[in-house]
Scaffold this motif. Structure first.
Motif: not given
Length: 532
Positions: A101, A281, A283-285, A287-288
């Motif tokens: 992260l 893939g 990672k954005p989830l 971070l959100l």
């Protein structure tokens, strides 16, 4: 809020070698026992007051439908918030400590920051912006977002310092991420999860301000109402005993569940750091999810404080100087911190020097006040003052005594942790050279644990400066603190007038959170970070 690493008293360091007995050993034992009895005395006073009402009166009170309602409200909320805090705390700790992260250090501080905002300030922020946030689910939302760091910090500390070889072996055998997480990582953190869950449950049992603001009745709110409004000390005492019994049940369950049951978790400098799990893939989830958690737990309170500070607001209630209240608050908090830290030294020394059943019993009894909600401690102190020390009733020493009883475990935890780092045999060598025990204490032991004494003092002072429930009952007539003045304005729905006091309390708590985060998560993750 009480900030502490809070290791379970059942978890003890390795046994020390047999130490040289001195003439001062008996005196130290007597002092340690006396301090422990004084700290644990609220239990006795509440039991005595309740017993004077007679068994018939107690049975009649217990048979009231209100008791069943309070029990259901308290139990359901405790279960929901504890489970929610476990899920959020473990999930955030795993993302920060076991994955790639981005900005992990920044996320660590942000995720821990809700501890800087007292629970009743959390409630004020939510209710002032969203009046519909009330009842069970409103209380669950506010308290979960406020208390999950109590799980996050100990779990993150275990993940950072534990050996990752078992997880790597499991992955090399073809086990998937979820399997490794469930079968290997989670069992390693079970003691930390149990300890965090204990703290969350105890905070919930003793919280009054947030629940009164969220219009959710629990045993703590009922106790305060019975004593302050109805002047019914008998009912308040019986309810306090029920609340203490619930807290002791929670402590016993934590001791049983928190055991490692034979699993070995190697910690220390010799462990091999974990290779971060690639989120790819996801990672954005991730971070959100972290942004949403911080937004709810920190963003909403900060926005609410900023909004009401800018908007302000008039009130018909008398104004008060925020600077004089800050000075008064710090005066009481610093006095309690000095006494609690000084009182913790003999108890910690006795438990550290003597690995006996009596020493262990003294230490564990001193930790027992962790199970006493603030409302119960305050009620016990009031009963004692009315019956045996009337000149001190509604006087400053009574409030300081309540703070010491409430936050003594914080000081003991910090001092005991520092003593655990002192090399075994240091005192014995000094005594073998003919140095008197008091000189050894002053010139050898105390200098070695000075950082722990400073941490104990700071933690108790900053925690006492934001205490509300006990302060409402124990404060001297005509005296206010930041917390009580804030409460006065919020009960009058003067949200803007209350905001400056909430902001100052939060600002005073931020250094304690940063200190706690650094002390708890001080270990490096990787050899590269260790070299920095």
């Amino acid at each position: 809020m009480t900030l502490t690493e809070a290791p379970s008293p059942a978890v003890r360091p390795s046994r020390s070698p047999r130490r040289i007995r001195t003439a001062g050993s008996g005196v130290l034992a007597l002092v340690a026992i006396a301090v422990t009895l004084l700290v644990a005395s609220p239990l006795v006073f509440v039991a005595l007051e309740a017993s004077q009402s007679g068994w018939g009166t107690v049975q009649r009170l217990l048979g009231r439908p209100l008791i069943a309602t309070l029990f259901w409200h308290t139990a359901v909320l405790t279960a929901i918030v504890t489970v929610g805090a476990l899920v959020l705390g473990f999930g955030a700790a795993w993302l920060v400590e076991r994955t790639d992260l981005p900005l992990r250090r920044t996320w660590t501080v942000l995720v821990a920051m809700p501890l800087a905002i007292p629970e009743f300030v959390h409630g004020y922020c939510w209710v002032s912006l969203f009046p519909a946030v009330q009842g069970l689910w409103g209380a669950a939302l506010v308290m979960t977002s406020s208390l999950y760091p109590l799980v996050f910090l100990p779990v993150a500390a275990v993940l950072r310092r534990s050996d990752a070889s078992a997880e790597e072996v499991a992955r090399s055998l073809g086990k998937g991420r979820l399997t490794v997480l469930w079968r290997v990582t989670l069992p390693q953190t079970r003691p930390a999860l149990a300890g965090g869950a204990l703290l969350v449950a105890l905070y919930l049992l003793g919280e009054y301000g947030a629940f009164a603001m969220l219009r959710y009745d629990t045993f703590a709110t009922a106790i305060y109402t019975q004593f302050e409004t109805a002047f019914d000390t008998v009912s308040a005492s019986v309810l306090s005993l029920i609340l203490i019994a619930l807290a002791l049940v929670v402590v016993v369950l934590q001791n049983r569940i928190g055991r490692n049951r034979g699993r070995v978790v190697r910690e220390g400098n010799a462990t091999r750091p974990a290779t971060p799990v690639a989120l790819a893939g996801a990672k954005p989830l991730a971070l959100l999810a972290m942004a949403a958690l911080v937004g709810v737990a920190v963003g909403v309170p900060v926005y609410a404080l900023g909004y009401w500070l800018v908007k302000g607001g008039s009130t018909t209630l008398p104004s008060a100087s925020i600077w004089s209240l800050t000075a008064t608050t710090l005066g009481y908090a610093l006095a309690a911190a000095a006494i609690a830290t000084a009182a913790a030294v003999p108890v910690a020394l006795y438990a550290w020097r003597r690995d006996t059943r009596l020493a262990r019993a003294v230490e564990q009894t001193a930790y027992l006040t962790r199970a006493l909600p603030g409302i119960a401690v305050a009620l016990a102190v009031v009963f004692f003052a009315i019956r045996y020390a009337q000149p001190f009733y509604e006087q400053p020493p009574l409030l300081v005594a309540g703070y010491v009883a409430l936050f003594f475990p914080l000081a003991l935890t910090a001092v005991r942790s520092s003593l655990a780092q002192v090399p075994h045999g240091v005192e014995d060598v000094a005594r073998s050279l003919g140095t008197p025990p008091l000189v050894v204490l002053a010139r050898v032991t105390l200098p070695l644990i000075l950082p722990g004494l400073g941490a104990a003092f700071a933690m108790v002072a900053l925690t006492a400066s934001t205490e509300l429930t006990a302060t409402l009952l124990l404060r001297p007539t005509g005296t206010d603190t930041l917390a009580t003045q804030f409460w006065t304005y919020t009960t009058g729905l003067a949200w803007g007038a209350a905001a400056p006091y909430a902001a100052v309390m939060t600002a005073l708590s931020v250094p304690a959170v940063l200190l706690l985060t650094r002390r708890t998560l001080g270990g490096a993750r990787t050899p590269k970070e260790a070299a920095r």
